[in-house]
Design an enzyme around this catalytic site. Structure first.
Site, PDB file in Angstrom:
ATOM      1  N   THR A  48      39.913   7.768 -11.595  1.00 43.04           N
ATOM      2  CA  THR A  48      40.450   8.606 -10.576  1.00 43.04           C
ATOM      3  C   THR A  48      41.520   9.432 -11.009  1.00 43.04           C
ATOM      4  O   THR A  48      41.601  10.508 -10.321  1.00 43.04           O
ATOM      5  CB  THR A  48      40.661   7.604  -9.305  1.00 43.04           C
ATOM      6  OG1 THR A  48      39.706   6.934  -8.997  1.00 43.04           O
ATOM      7  CG2 THR A  48      41.438   8.399  -8.218  1.00 43.04           C
ATOM      8  N   SER A  55      35.769   4.085 -14.592  1.00 41.44           N
ATOM      9  CA  SER A  55      35.829   2.710 -15.459  1.00 41.44           C
ATOM     10  C   SER A  55      34.721   1.905 -15.278  1.00 41.44           C
ATOM     11  O   SER A  55      34.482   0.694 -16.125  1.00 41.44           O
ATOM     12  CB  SER A  55      37.186   2.095 -15.238  1.00 41.44           C
ATOM     13  OG  SER A  55      37.281   1.637 -13.927  1.00 41.44           O
ATOM     14  N   THR A  76      40.866   2.409 -12.431  1.00 42.54           N
ATOM     15  CA  THR A  76      41.547   1.149 -12.042  1.00 42.54           C
ATOM     16  C   THR A  76      40.557   0.223 -11.921  1.00 42.54           C
ATOM     17  O   THR A  76      40.943  -1.180 -12.120  1.00 42.54           O
ATOM     18  CB  THR A  76      42.286   1.592 -10.812  1.00 42.54           C
ATOM     19  OG1 THR A  76      41.339   1.743  -9.734  1.00 42.54           O
ATOM     20  CG2 THR A  76      43.539   2.679 -10.788  1.00 42.54           C
ATOM     21  N   ASP A  77      39.101   0.398 -11.637  1.00 39.87           N
ATOM     22  CA  ASP A  77      38.497  -0.794 -11.486  1.00 39.87           C
ATOM     23  C   ASP A  77      38.318  -1.908 -12.642  1.00 39.87           C
ATOM     24  O   ASP A  77      38.323  -3.011 -12.454  1.00 39.87           O
ATOM     25  CB  ASP A  77      37.005  -0.369 -11.371  1.00 39.87           C
ATOM     26  CG  ASP A  77      36.887   0.534  -9.994  1.00 39.87           C
ATOM     27  OD1 ASP A  77      37.799   0.516  -9.277  1.00 39.87           O
ATOM     28  OD2 ASP A  77      35.693   1.167  -9.625  1.00 39.87           O
TER      29      ASP A  77
HETATM   30  N1  ASP Z   1      36.309   3.939  -9.479  1.00 42.78           N
HETATM   31  C1  ASP Z   1      37.482   4.438 -10.193  1.00 42.78           C
HETATM   32  C2  ASP Z   1      37.472   4.083 -11.798  1.00 42.78           C
HETATM   33  O1  ASP Z   1      37.584   3.121 -11.937  1.00 42.78           O
HETATM   34  C3  ASP Z   1      38.655   3.923  -9.542  1.00 42.78           C
HETATM   35  C4  ASP Z   1      39.944   4.442 -10.206  1.00 42.78           C
HETATM   36  O2  ASP Z   1      40.049   5.097 -11.403  1.00 42.78           O
HETATM   37  O3  ASP Z   1      40.800   4.021  -9.702  1.00 42.78           O
HETATM   38  O4  ASP Z   1      37.236   5.023 -12.477  1.00 42.78           O
END
Ligand code: ASP
Length: 322
Positions: A12, A55, A88-89
């Protein structure tokens, strides 16, 4: 001035929201470019656009390749610290693999964002600046891989994503952060114990993660018998399983599949306490290995790494007690 290597992997923090559809996706030009220009009075930044992946697309092999990339980049000691931007995932998983395999003692910081670059209150630029500040700190040396997010510094081993959307998503249940980022400086209040590091060239073992639930039977465990080299189970409470899982578990262990138990509780440590059928003591007698406080996804990665180096259940049990 400190020299920091900034490695982008996507997520993200590298995305923007399409205002017409509400969908969030990758951008061609990295949205952190303007922030990187602002960092010039904090550190000399070298940027590597390593990959640009959401991710959930990151695999353990990507994590190992990233570790190798970092090792090559740091071979000639030209950097004082590394900052990695990541979705973050699965951020906690990449941070933990790096923590287990990297040999460097320079600070390695992983960060990301919960809000994409053009959303109100986008947290990517702030998290990047905080991460570079932590990477420049002498006190960050030798603390293993750190996750810096929302003004907190967490040890890779303990941190986990706890909220789907809140910017305070990264928490270390039971242990808390090891430091904070303030307006004036970086304050550490805990020092993590250094755990063993491992040489792993590639992942060749299949380790799966299962979650126990009331009334669980042995069907999922049975399915793993011919498919997996290792199984991590998020067991109930102190480390117990419903009795109907026991025959399948026995068969799994008899086939030489290593079984590691963690708890589905997010605080506390799984231990061999209860001696009823399926209780932790019973499961330990059957050959299950108990893990010392890791969550399921991290115990899985640790078992994948461990199985590249050892297969003796007693040695594995010792390792999971660390
Ligand atoms: N779905 C996104 C990822 O993990 C969430 C993020 O980056 O916060 O790439």
């Amino acid at each position: 001035m400190k020299k920091i290597l900034l490695i982008h992997t996507g997520g993200t923090i590298a995305m923007e929201e399409n205002k017409a559809t509400g969908g969030v996706n990758t951008k061609e030009i990295h949205p952190l470019e303007a922030t990187i220009a602002e960092l010039s009075d904090i550190a000399e930044i070298t940027v590597k656009n390593y990959v640009n992946l959401p991710s959930p697309h990151i695999t353990p092999s990507h994590m190992l390749e990233l570790a190798n990339f970092i090792s090559v980049q740091t071979e000639s000691d030209q950097y004082d610290g590394i900052v990695i931007t990541h979705g973050t995932d699965t951020l906690e998983e990449t941070a933990y693999v790096l923590d287990l395999v990297l040999q460097t003692s320079i600070p390695v910081i992983v960060t990301g964002a919960m809000r994409s670059s053009n959303e109100h209150g986008s947290d990517g630029p702030y998290n990047l600046i905080s991460s570079v500040r932590v990477a420049c700190e002498e006190q960050s040396l030798g603390k293993g891989v750190l996750v810096v997010f929302n003004d907190e510094i967490h040890a890779a081993k303990n941190v986990t994503k706890t909220h789907t959307s809140n910017i305070a998503t990264f928490q270390s249940p039971q242990y808390g952060p090891i430091g904070i980022v303030t307006k004036r400086g970086v304050l550490f209040h805990h020092t993590p114990l250094k755990s063993s590091s491992f040489h792993v060239k590639k992942f060749s073992k299949n380790v799966i993660l299962l979650k126990a639930y009331a009334g669980m039977d042995g069907s999922l465990i049975k399915a793993a018998t011919n498919a997996a080299d290792g199984v991590v189970i998020e067991a109930l409470g102190q480390g117990n399983l419903p009795p109907a899982t026991v025959p399948a578990l026995q068969e799994l262990i008899a086939k030489g599949v290593q079984v590691v138990l963690v708890s589905r509780c997010f605080n506390g440590i799984a231990q061999d306490i209860y001696s009823y059928e399926g209780g932790g003591k019973h499961l330990k007698e059957l050959g299950a290995i108990f893990s010392n406080g890791l969550n399921g996804q991290k115990a899985r990665l640790k078992l994948m790494i461990a199985l590249e180096n050892m297969s003796d259940p007693n040695q594995l049990q010792q390792l999971f007690l660390e």
